[in-house]
Motif scaffolding. Structure first.
Motif, PDB file in Angstrom:
ATOM      1  N   THR A  37      -2.995  57.227  13.182  1.00 15.20           N
ATOM      2  CA  THR A  37      -1.647  56.640  13.132  1.00 15.20           C
ATOM      3  C   THR A  37      -1.678  55.116  13.197  1.00 15.20           C
ATOM      4  OG1 THR A  37      -1.198  56.609  15.530  1.00 15.20           O
ATOM      5  CG2 THR A  37      -0.817  58.686  14.352  1.00 15.20           C
ATOM      6  N   ILE A  76       0.016  65.730  17.043  1.00 20.12           N
ATOM      7  CA  ILE A  76       0.491  65.020  15.853  1.00 20.12           C
ATOM      8  C   ILE A  76       0.564  65.958  14.655  1.00 20.12           C
ATOM      9  CG2 ILE A  76      -0.076  63.178  14.228  1.00 20.12           C
ATOM     10  CD1 ILE A  76      -1.442  61.739  16.601  1.00 20.12           C
ATOM     11  N   LYS A 101       3.938  66.991  12.656  1.00 17.85           N
ATOM     12  CA  LYS A 101       4.053  66.778  11.210  1.00 17.85           C
ATOM     13  C   LYS A 101       4.436  68.064  10.508  1.00 17.85           C
ATOM     14  CE  LYS A 101       1.591  64.861   7.230  1.00 17.85           C
ATOM     15  NZ  LYS A 101       0.326  64.222   6.761  1.00 17.85           N
ATOM     16  N   ASN A 150       4.784  60.507  10.992  1.00 14.49           N
ATOM     17  CA  ASN A 150       3.685  60.063  11.851  1.00 14.49           C
ATOM     18  C   ASN A 150       4.193  59.112  12.929  1.00 14.49           C
ATOM     19  OD1 ASN A 150       1.518  61.454  10.780  1.00 14.49           O
ATOM     20  ND2 ASN A 150       1.109  59.901   9.223  1.00 14.49           N
ATOM     21  N   CYS A 183       0.333  55.697  18.086  1.00 14.73           N
ATOM     22  CA  CYS A 183      -0.273  56.246  19.300  1.00 14.73           C
ATOM     23  C   CYS A 183      -1.139  55.247  20.062  1.00 14.73           C
ATOM     24  CB  CYS A 183      -1.079  57.495  18.948  1.00 14.73           C
ATOM     25  SG  CYS A 183      -0.081  58.826  18.208  1.00 14.73           S
ATOM     26  N   CYS A 209       1.949  59.141  22.332  1.00 13.88           N
ATOM     27  CA  CYS A 209       2.440  58.710  21.026  1.00 13.88           C
ATOM     28  C   CYS A 209       3.933  58.427  21.102  1.00 13.88           C
ATOM     29  CB  CYS A 209       2.201  59.778  19.960  1.00 13.88           C
ATOM     30  SG  CYS A 209       0.473  60.154  19.642  1.00 13.88           S
ATOM     31  N   TRP A 255       7.301  58.339  18.595  1.00 17.04           N
ATOM     32  CA  TRP A 255       7.902  58.664  17.308  1.00 17.04           C
ATOM     33  C   TRP A 255       9.178  57.840  17.144  1.00 17.04           C
ATOM     34  CZ3 TRP A 255       4.646  62.078  19.526  1.00 17.04           C
ATOM     35  CH2 TRP A 255       3.799  62.821  18.695  1.00 17.04           C
TER      36      TRP A 255
END
Length: 338
Positions: free
Chosen positions: A221, A235, A239, A245, A248, A263, A265
């Motif tokens: 990422t 991840i 997805k 994506n 992270c 991560c 988003w």
């Protein structure tokens, strides 16, 4: 007793240092240290129905016309021997498209009826204006969507409808579930109806999470640093559920990002999410909570709220004094894994 256990982790949320997988967690929320108990192996991390309904909008009180159309949608789904999740997707879709009212007048795109379907692709004008035909056509299209049983509700609905507002269906989940409970006398697993199921991450034979190093290089990422295999699995599952994506790895700072275990988003390019962007964030947060036990999720932060397996959703205040969309997590969903 707490001594040095409370350490700042992530800059997104202060968490304790985990002595081992499954260890107790100490949260520092708004400057107050709260001791909690970590999830035991295989402990369910699914939010309560109340949490789920709260995170997916307020249920409407259906009037007689709306109840009639909801019953038609239910009846067709039952006749086709589809599971309750399909009924919920269909009712939420009709709630978004027509407010569960059968308007025969074409809009500027030529769509009309309960599901705002457009001739000739969906049938004749007379057909799409017939609730029974419209519901049947919707279910037929839904059944052709690969993995619709495990996709988030809003993704499954959007794949069928191809709406200009692809994330708006999520906010009608509460209405759909309330209608099913009232009209079909069916108790449903709210989170799984809403969010869909992720493939589980590998566990130890005794059900605990294996210790993992930051060995996936580079983090795909950010194209730098590393991730743990469990984060990479998260991840991939996100997805597959229709989410873009995240970002992270971070090279420095406290917490989980430098360890490859967190991560973010993004729901917007910077400002606080509203409208469809907020609905998409709500949907992703619900997806993460519903699948926390499968994915080894330690906590989720979204829109001034934080969720953990032991405490569920509760108010979040950035302990570092962070404000604005980033500090308050109103522009991104943060997820950390064990």
């Amino acid at each position: 007793m707490l001594q040095r256990l409370a350490t700042f982790v992530d800059g997104d949320k202060p968490m304790s240092r985990l002595a081992a997988a499954g260890a107790g967690v100490v949260l520092l929320l708004g400057g107050v240290i709260v001791a909690t108990t970590a999830a035991t192996p295989r402990q369910s991390a699914v939010a309560s129905a109340t949490d789920c309904l709260t995170s997916t909008g307020t249920a409407w009180r259906l009037d007689p016309e709306q109840q009639r159309h909801a019953r038609t949608i239910l009846a067709i789904g039952q006749q086709r021997q589809l599971p309750p999740r399909a009924w919920a997707i269909a009712i939420a879709t009709a709630a978004q498209e027509s407010s569960l009212r059968n308007d025969p007048t074409p809009d500027r795109h030529g769509s009309s009826g309960l599901f705002q379907q457009t001739p000739p692709g969906w049938g004749t004008r007379e057909q799409v204006n017939d609730p029974t035909y419209a519901a049947t056509a919707f279910y037929t299209a839904l059944s052709k969507v690969p993995d619709w049983q495990t996709l988030p509700l809003t993704v499954a609905a959007q794949t069928v409808q191809r709406s200009a507002y692809p994330d708006a269906y999520a906010k009608h989940t509460a209405t759909a579930l309330a209608a099913l409970r009232e009209l079909a006398d069916t108790e449903l697993d709210c989170d799984q109806i809403t969010a869909g199921s992720a493939a589980p991450a590998p566990r130890n034979p005794d059900g605990t999470w294996p210790k993992e190093g930051c060995v996936v290089r580079p983090d795909p990422t950010t194209n730098r640093g590393c991730l743990t295999p469990r984060t990479a699995h998260l991840i991939a599952q996100a997805k597959g559920a229709g989410y873009a994506n995240p970002g992270c790895f971070r090279p420095s700072g406290p917490g989980e990002h430098p360890k490859g275990r967190a991560c973010d988003w993004m729901m917007t390019s910077g400002g606080a999410a509203t409208g469809a962007q907020r609905a998409r964030g709500d949907a992703m947060a619900a997806w993460a909570v519903a699948n926390a036990d499968r994915l080894g999720i330690m906590y989720v932060i979204w829109y001034r709220q934080v969720w953990s397996p032991a405490e569920g959703w509760h108010s979040y205040t950035n302990p570092f004094g962070g404000t604005g969309p980033s500090g308050e997590h109103t522009n991104h969903v943060h997820i950390s894994v064990y």
